[in-house]
Design an enzyme around this catalytic site. Structure first.
Site, PDB file in Angstrom:
ATOM      1  N   HIS A   1      48.470  58.032   3.856  1.00  0.00           N
ATOM      2  CA  HIS A   1      49.782  57.709   3.284  1.00  0.00           C
ATOM      3  C   HIS A   1      50.550  58.975   2.946  1.00  0.00           C
ATOM      4  CE1 HIS A   1      48.311  58.755  -0.694  1.00  0.00           C
ATOM      5  NE2 HIS A   1      47.418  57.770  -0.725  1.00  0.00           N
TER       6      HIS A   1
ATOM      7  N   CYS B   1      42.050  58.460  -0.675  1.00  0.00           N
ATOM      8  CA  CYS B   1      42.888  58.365   0.519  1.00  0.00           C
ATOM      9  C   CYS B   1      43.172  59.747   1.093  1.00  0.00           C
ATOM     10  CB  CYS B   1      44.210  57.664   0.178  1.00  0.00           C
ATOM     11  SG  CYS B   1      44.031  55.943  -0.345  1.00  0.00           S
TER      12      CYS B   1
END
Length: 311
Positions: free
Chosen positions: A125, A133
């Site tokens: 992202h 992440c």
């Protein structure tokens, strides 16, 4: 980082510059894509099929932030970013992420689920914040998102993501020979080598509690990821399998004479050197304003500055 955050469109589209870069490399915007991620180097690679029918490197993107340490993710809350082989379909793309746009890696995959690993919503992202992440900045993820979406729209059913602790050269493997994750990493290297030898997406199966690459099974794909691998049949990939075996023998020889590096005194994850320089220059708030439309805070900036993987 040259792109102004304010210039980002709501829905990322392939820019004329990216299309021109693809054309120079004899790639079509709709041709299949493959992604490789390297933690230690804090880099994400986008590969595309070119006129030869094989994958070629399109572009390497610096990673702004990943969390945890080298090694796979095994449970919720461990801050680990996943390592392994994942397959991303169109439904796993999110154009309305709180981090600009994102795509879900699909963790836990079949093998990880069978091993009892837990966690969810592990993404690639935007922004520069991570608790498991891979954060690429809004500019970076916008370009990557547009590239993979175009490939999926062009007919690719799903694209493969290969997430590694580091570039899996014999030298790097030998440096980490004392790490408890080494048996797992040796398996990952088989997939890494399969791609290196063929420049084609490796076929990934799971059995015997591990990944198995480019194997054809007598009775179809194994159903149980933890059961012993069933009998295989001779196929066109036998030469590749032999080369992978030879690489493993080279690794054994390298391990015999290697002195592992001392443990990395990491604080929490890593950040590409280019972003670390920006963080030093502009501070966490100034950097957040540069790389996130929402000025999303940089996660654990002090830990990022202490990244032991900095060359």
């Amino acid at each position: 980082m040259a792109m102004d955050v304010a210039s980002l469109a709501e829905a990322p589209q392939l820019s004329s510059k990216v299309k021109a870069e693809m054309s120079k490399k004899k790639m079509r915007p709709e041709s299949p894509v493959l992604v490789r991620i390297f933690k230690q180097e804090s880099e994400l690679e986008v590969w595309k099929v070119n006129a030869s029918g094989q994958y070629a490197l399109f572009k390497t993107y610096p990673m702004c932030r990943w969390s945890g340490k080298l090694g796979p993710k095994t449970k919720s809350g461990d801050r680990q970013a996943p390592e392994g082989f994942y397959h991303v379909s169109a439904g796993m793309l999110n154009p309305n992420s709180q981090y600009y746009v994102s795509f879900n890696l699909g963790y836990p995959n079949r093998l990880e689920s069978a091993l009892g690993y837990t966690g969810e919503a592990l993404m690639v992202h935007g922004a520069c914040s991570s608790s498991g992440c891979y954060a690429m900045t809004d500019q970076g993820v916008g370009e990557i998102y547009a590239i993979v979406q175009k490939a999926l729209d062009g007919g690719q059913e799903r694209f493969q993501v290969q997430a590694y602790p580091f570039r899996m050269t014999t030298e790097n493997m030998a440096k980490h020979k004392g790490d408890p994750n080494m048996p797992f990493w040796r398996t990952l290297k088989e997939g890494y080598d399969a791609f290196a030898f063929t420049r084609k997406q490796p076929k990934v199966s799971v059995c015997g509690g591990r990944y198995v690459f480019n194997r054809d099974f007598a009775n179809g794909e194994p159903d149980d990821p933890l059961a012993q691998c069933p009998a295989t049949v001779d196929g066109a990939q036998n030469d590749v399998i032999a080369k992978i075996g030879a690489e493993q023998k080279k690794l054994d020889a390298a391990f015999a004479g290697a002195t592992p590096v001392s443990s990395f005194a990491y604080v929490d994850g890593g950040m590409h050197q280019s972003f670390r320089s920006l963080l030093k220059q502009q501070g966490a708030k100034g950097m957040a304003a540069r790389i996130s439309r929402t000025k999303y805070p940089v996660s654990r900036p002090d830990a990022a500055l202490a990244d032991p993987y900095d060359d």
